[in-house]
Write a protein that holds these residues in place. Structure first.
Motif, short mmCIF file in Angstrom:
data_model
loop_
_atom_site.label_atom_id
_atom_site.label_comp_id
_atom_site.label_asym_id
_atom_site.label_seq_id
_atom_site.Cartn_x
_atom_site.Cartn_y
_atom_site.Cartn_z
N ILE A 40 -4.98 -11.92 -5.18
CA ILE A 40 -4.29 -11.26 -6.27
C ILE A 40 -2.79 -11.56 -6.18
O ILE A 40 -2.20 -11.49 -5.10
CB ILE A 40 -4.53 -9.73 -6.21
CG1 ILE A 40 -6.01 -9.42 -6.47
CG2 ILE A 40 -3.63 -8.99 -7.20
CD1 ILE A 40 -6.36 -7.96 -6.27
N ALA A 41 -2.21 -11.93 -7.31
CA ALA A 41 -0.76 -12.20 -7.40
C ALA A 41 -0.31 -13.30 -6.46
O ALA A 41 0.84 -13.32 -6.02
CB ALA A 41 0.05 -10.93 -7.15
N SER A 46 3.93 -13.40 -7.75
CA SER A 46 4.59 -13.00 -6.49
C SER A 46 5.84 -13.83 -6.22
O SER A 46 6.45 -13.70 -5.16
CB SER A 46 3.61 -13.16 -5.32
OG SER A 46 3.22 -14.51 -5.17
N ARG A 47 6.25 -14.65 -7.18
CA ARG A 47 7.39 -15.54 -6.98
C ARG A 47 8.35 -15.44 -8.15
O ARG A 47 8.69 -16.44 -8.78
CB ARG A 47 6.89 -16.99 -6.82
CG ARG A 47 6.02 -17.18 -5.58
CD ARG A 47 5.39 -18.56 -5.55
NE ARG A 47 4.67 -18.77 -4.30
CZ ARG A 47 5.18 -19.32 -3.22
NH1 ARG A 47 6.44 -19.72 -3.22
NH2 ARG A 47 4.47 -19.49 -2.14
N MET A 153 3.55 -5.20 -6.64
CA MET A 153 2.93 -3.88 -6.61
C MET A 153 2.30 -3.52 -7.96
O MET A 153 1.24 -2.89 -8.03
CB MET A 153 3.95 -2.82 -6.19
CG MET A 153 4.41 -2.97 -4.75
SD MET A 153 5.74 -1.81 -4.31
CE MET A 153 4.85 -0.26 -4.35
N LEU A 154 2.94 -3.93 -9.07
CA LEU A 154 2.37 -3.65 -10.38
C LEU A 154 1.06 -4.42 -10.57
O LEU A 154 0.10 -3.88 -11.13
CB LEU A 154 3.37 -4.01 -11.49
CG LEU A 154 2.85 -3.84 -12.92
CD1 LEU A 154 2.33 -2.42 -13.17
CD2 LEU A 154 3.94 -4.19 -13.93
N THR A 155 1.01 -5.66 -10.12
CA THR A 155 -0.23 -6.43 -10.24
C THR A 155 -1.36 -5.74 -9.49
O THR A 155 -2.48 -5.61 -10.01
CB THR A 155 -0.02 -7.87 -9.71
OG1 THR A 155 1.09 -8.47 -10.35
CG2 THR A 155 -1.26 -8.72 -9.97
N TYR A 156 -1.08 -5.29 -8.27
CA TYR A 156 -2.11 -4.59 -7.50
C TYR A 156 -2.47 -3.24 -8.13
O TYR A 156 -3.64 -2.83 -8.12
CB TYR A 156 -1.64 -4.39 -6.05
CG TYR A 156 -2.08 -5.52 -5.15
CD1 TYR A 156 -3.30 -5.47 -4.49
CD2 TYR A 156 -1.29 -6.66 -5.00
CE1 TYR A 156 -3.71 -6.51 -3.67
CE2 TYR A 156 -1.70 -7.70 -4.19
CZ TYR A 156 -2.91 -7.62 -3.52
OH TYR A 156 -3.33 -8.67 -2.72
N ALA A 157 -1.48 -2.55 -8.70
CA ALA A 157 -1.78 -1.28 -9.35
C ALA A 157 -2.69 -1.49 -10.55
O ALA A 157 -3.63 -0.70 -10.79
CB ALA A 157 -0.48 -0.60 -9.79
N LEU A 158 -2.45 -2.53 -11.32
CA LEU A 158 -3.33 -2.85 -12.46
C LEU A 158 -4.73 -3.22 -11.98
O LEU A 158 -5.73 -2.83 -12.59
CB LEU A 158 -2.72 -3.99 -13.28
CG LEU A 158 -1.50 -3.63 -14.13
CD1 LEU A 158 -0.78 -4.89 -14.59
CD2 LEU A 158 -1.91 -2.79 -15.34
#
Length: 393
Positions: A40-41, A46-47, A153-158
């Motif tokens: 994920i990301a 992440s960059r 963190m937003l990618t993981y939260a989604l």
């Protein structure tokens, strides 16, 4: 895995756009599988920096779409259980010359005519913003609604939100082939089994054209490389995002009065404080294929540009430098659209440096397209895939 798994929607790509589509689609009750060749990301998400900006968007559809994304992000802070370092301090453009200031005034007037929260800043306003700014900066402008997040963190939260609504995440799963089925839908072959999907969303960013070729779809996305510096110093420099007005010229291909190296690497000041009290310095723009190596000469050019606007931070310490690839399209707008000649095939890619800004509105819009909703959160016409064919692109 000996048999195929059937889902309503298969989403290829586990970055912030793919996870946003997964969240909103699963929330609508669709069965969703996300297929990601890495983690994920792992790629662009992440960059990059973490800005949800209106300030740098062309007045009109672009800026109004970004404002809608800001509203959705604010809602997600209440809907998603995992925090993602959301802050909404606004952001600034600073101007070097009276000519830039005059252009900034026209930019602000156009945005304010649309009801957007823009205002001009004079020399005194700039000095109040940071004591480290150069004395000769003539002014700037502010957009009060701009916000920032931690993109990782937003990618993981989604992703967690999508999973809570039933979406299945299949990581380290590389797509090897896609075939259309006679009765409709798609067969997706991977190195870890196969999936049958009624609808397919290509959310692979810079790699979207590779997936498009599996069904003879030409997707006009090219990787555009950008460098970032993560830096620190003992005393804080500023509290919110700052860019030079010349950033617009760099982004959209206009001309600037800068040295040859700054122009060659598409360097323009971006300063972004982080929640950890460090700050990011950008930015650069280069078309160099999928080369992600860090080039010292580009980093030096970015540092020089930062010190032109912040001469008092020459003592900053570089923590690390890195690069990311931005999925560029010829008109700087993403593709969020179905493909007419292949019913059930959708593209959500081509956001260039606005993937974080537009991920939320992209996910919501795509869920509306997938469910054939009566209305959409933003107009779909400017984001259509076939617009490039009509322009001869």
């Amino acid at each position: 895995m000996t048999s195929s798994i059937s889902v309503d929607v298969a989403i290829i790509g586990g970055g912030i756009v793919g996870m946003s589509v997964a969240y909103f689609a699963a929330k609508q009750g669709l069965s969703v599988a996300v297929l990601e060749k890495g983690e994920i990301a792992q790629g662009t998400s992440s960059r990059c920096d973490g800005n949800i900006l209106v300030i740098d968007k062309e007045p009109g559809f672009d800026s109004l779409m970004s404002l809608e994304s800001q509203k959705i992000i604010a809602e997600l802070t209440r809907q998603l259980p995992q925090p993602f370092e959301y802050r909404a301090p606004g952001s600034l453009f600073v101007c070097e010359t009276e000519e830039e200031l005059a252009a900034a005034k026209m930019w602000v007037d156009r945005q304010r005519a649309l009801g957007l929260p823009f205002r001009m800043l004079d020399r005194a306003d700039i000095r109040q913003e940071s004591a480290y700014f150069a004395d000769d900066l003539v002014g700037g402008l502010e957009c009060a609604s701009d916000s920032t997040v931690n993109p990782y963190m937003l990618t993981y939260a989604l992703a967690e939100g999508a999973a809570a609504h039933g979406a299945a995440m299949h990581l380290r799963t590389e797509v090897r082939g896609i075939a259309r089925l006679k009765g409709g839908g798609f067969a997706v072959d991977t190195d870890r089994g196969s999936w049958i999907a009624d609808k397919l969303v290509n959310a692979a960013g810079c790699w979207a054209p590779h997936l498009g070729r599996m069904l003879d779809i030409d997707i006009p996305i090219v990787p555009r490389k950008g460098h970032l510096i993560v830096a620190s110093r003992q005393r804080p420099v500023g509290l919110r995002k700052v860019m030079e007005f010349g950033y617009l010229m760099s982004k959209f291909g206009g001309s600037r009065r800068v040295d040859e190296e700054t122009e060659r690497y598409g360097v323009a000041l971006v300063f972004e404080p982080t929640e950890s009290q460090n700050f990011l310095i950008g930015s650069s723009r280069e078309f160099v294929g999928f080369d992600t190596s860090v080039r010292p000469q580009v980093v030096r050019a970015m540092a020089r540009r930062a010190m032109r606007f912040y001469p008092g931070i020459a003592d900053f310490q570089v923590i690390r430098t890195y690069t990311g690839l931005r999925p560029w399209t010829p008109d700087h707008l993403p593709i969020v659209s179905g493909v007419d000649e292949i019913p059930g095939y959708y593209i959500a890619a081509g956001h260039e440096g606005d993937g974080i800004s537009l991920a939320a509105v992209t996910g919501k819009l795509m869920s509306e397209l997938l469910t054939e909703a009566a209305g959409t959160c933003v107009p779909t016409e400017p984001l259509r895939y076939d617009r490039f064919r009509e322009k001869g692109a």
